[in-house]
Design an enzyme around this catalytic site. Structure first.
Site, short mmCIF file in Angstrom:
data_model
loop_
_atom_site.label_atom_id
_atom_site.label_comp_id
_atom_site.label_asym_id
_atom_site.label_seq_id
_atom_site.Cartn_x
_atom_site.Cartn_y
_atom_site.Cartn_z
N ALA A 43 0.87 -1.19 0.00
CA ALA A 43 0.00 0.00 0.00
C ALA A 43 0.90 1.24 0.00
CB ALA A 43 -0.98 0.00 1.17
N LEU A 44 1.78 1.25 -0.98
CA LEU A 44 2.87 2.23 -0.99
C LEU A 44 2.37 3.65 -1.26
CD1 LEU A 44 5.53 0.21 -3.03
CD2 LEU A 44 5.17 0.27 -0.55
N HIS A 48 7.01 5.87 1.36
CA HIS A 48 7.82 4.71 0.95
C HIS A 48 8.73 5.09 -0.22
CE1 HIS A 48 4.18 2.47 2.58
NE2 HIS A 48 5.17 1.94 3.27
N GLN A 159 10.69 7.82 9.87
CA GLN A 159 10.64 8.38 11.24
C GLN A 159 9.24 8.28 11.85
OE1 GLN A 159 11.57 12.66 11.54
NE2 GLN A 159 10.17 12.63 13.29
N ASP A 161 7.54 5.76 12.27
CA ASP A 161 7.64 4.63 13.19
C ASP A 161 8.96 4.75 13.96
OD1 ASP A 161 5.21 3.05 12.44
OD2 ASP A 161 6.17 3.17 10.48
N SER A 197 -0.02 3.93 5.13
CA SER A 197 -0.88 3.01 4.35
C SER A 197 -2.27 2.97 4.96
CB SER A 197 -0.28 1.61 4.36
OG SER A 197 1.05 1.67 3.89
O1 PAF Z 1 7.07 -0.46 8.84
C1 PAF Z 1 6.59 -1.45 8.24
O2 PAF Z 1 6.00 -1.35 7.18
C2 PAF Z 1 6.77 -2.83 8.84
O3 PAF Z 1 6.70 -2.77 10.22
C3 PAF Z 1 8.05 -3.55 8.39
C4 PAF Z 1 9.29 -2.80 8.85
C5 PAF Z 1 8.07 -3.66 6.87
C6 PAF Z 1 8.11 -4.96 8.96
O4 PAF Z 1 7.02 -5.71 8.56
#
Ligand code: PAF
Length: 298
Positions: A43-44, A48, A159, A161, A197
């Site tokens: 779901a870019l 991303h 960042q 997350d 996403s």
């Molecule tokens: O941040 C994410 O999309 C996910 O937590 C990751 C790092 C791809 C791990 O599934």
């Protein structure tokens, strides 16, 4: 679906199989080509793509993975409803110049039930770790599997997350992964909403409310920079969400950016992060800002 080295738009190779991916990347490494890696759950969005862009700038080839990792979801509905837009993702990656897409199935990444567990000390006792039981264990499981397969020189995370980034950086060092873990800035919509996403799950009316999360962070930042206490600022934000009614605040934390320790007072000798999680209907959104705008936090 795709077999070894299926070509999409001439340039992007797609692998579903670990042995074929590893064989290809081994030959790239033998040619001294550096590998930048962007693990995703698909779901870019532009956030991303900014990681892919950064990985391209610094490496000879870029590998992206798309895998909705079941072990990191503590809520089965959240997993079932996680947006999946795979054809569009492939188009976006090919357009962005991504070289390799790894697209494994669940049985490829989890051929056997996994019993391995991780512990991250204080880094996981707050915020996401405190509210999503087992979440970071699932993240560490999948990211370490992916790091073993891809063996990237660099891996890129957003960042947004922040806690995930810090935890991945810590276990990568602990486990001697030869990978530099890099944090890239949050990409926002014009109205301030952090790209995610999960934004795809918002109804049109929820989408108009969602930027209030960023507004709350800006309000908190202004309050602290104006010399208000941490306690006072937390009350202001609590009241902001109570008055709004529609956004259900799960946490608002003011922490040291590197250790995530909650702070009692503001001091410009360390970088401070303001972090929020809130529910908008069924959708859980997170966001954060740094208190000071200087670069080189990590
Ligand atoms: O941040 C994410 O999309 C996910 O937590 C990751 C790092 C791809 C791990 O599934």
């Amino acid at each position: 679906m795709c077999s070894f080295g299926t070509q999409l738009k001439k340039t992007m190779l797609i692998f579903e199989n670990t042995a074929e991916l590893q064989k290809y990347l081994k030959s790239e490494r033998h040619q001294q080509r550096s590998i930048g890696f962007v693990p995703t759950m698909g779901a870019l969005h532009q956030g991303h793509l900014s990681l892919i862009e950064k990985a391209k700038e610094n490496n000879d080839i870029v590998v992206c993975s798309i895998f909705v990792n079941p072990t990191q979801f503590n809520n089965t509905q959240d997993l079932a409803k996680y947006p999946r837009t795979i054809s569009q993702d492939q188009e976006l990656l090919a357009k962005q110049g991504c070289d390799v897409l790894f697209l494994p199935e669940k049985k490829t990444m989890y051929p056997n039930p996994t019993t391995t567990t991780f512990s991250f000390g204080n880094l996981e006792n707050t915020m996401e770790g405190a509210h999503r039981a087992g979440h970071f264990n699932g993240v560490a499981l999948i990211v370490s599997k992916l790091f073993h397969l891809v063996q990237p020189n660099q891996a890129y995370f957003g960042q947004k997350d922040l806690q995930q980034y810090l935890i991945i950086r810590q276990f990568s060092q602990d486990l001697f992964f030869n990978t530099e873990v890099i944090c890239c800035p949050i990409v926002r919509e014009k109205d301030g909403l952090a790209m995610s996403s999960r934004n795809l799950r918002l109804t049109p009316s929820e989408r108009t409310i969602a930027p209030k999360i960023h507004e709350a962070l800006q309000l908190a930042k202004q309050s602290l920079l104006a010399g208000k206490s941490v306690h006072n600022t937390k009350n202001t934000i609590q009241n902001f969400f109570t008055d709004l009614k529609v956004l259900d605040l799960e946490y608002f934390e003011i922490v040291k950016s590197i250790t995530l320790e909650p702070i009692d007072y503001v001091d410009d000798s360390f970088q401070i992060s303001l972090c929020i999680a809130a529910f908008l209907g069924e959708v859980r959104l997170i966001d954060n800002v740094f208190l000071y705008n200087h670069k080189g936090v990590f």
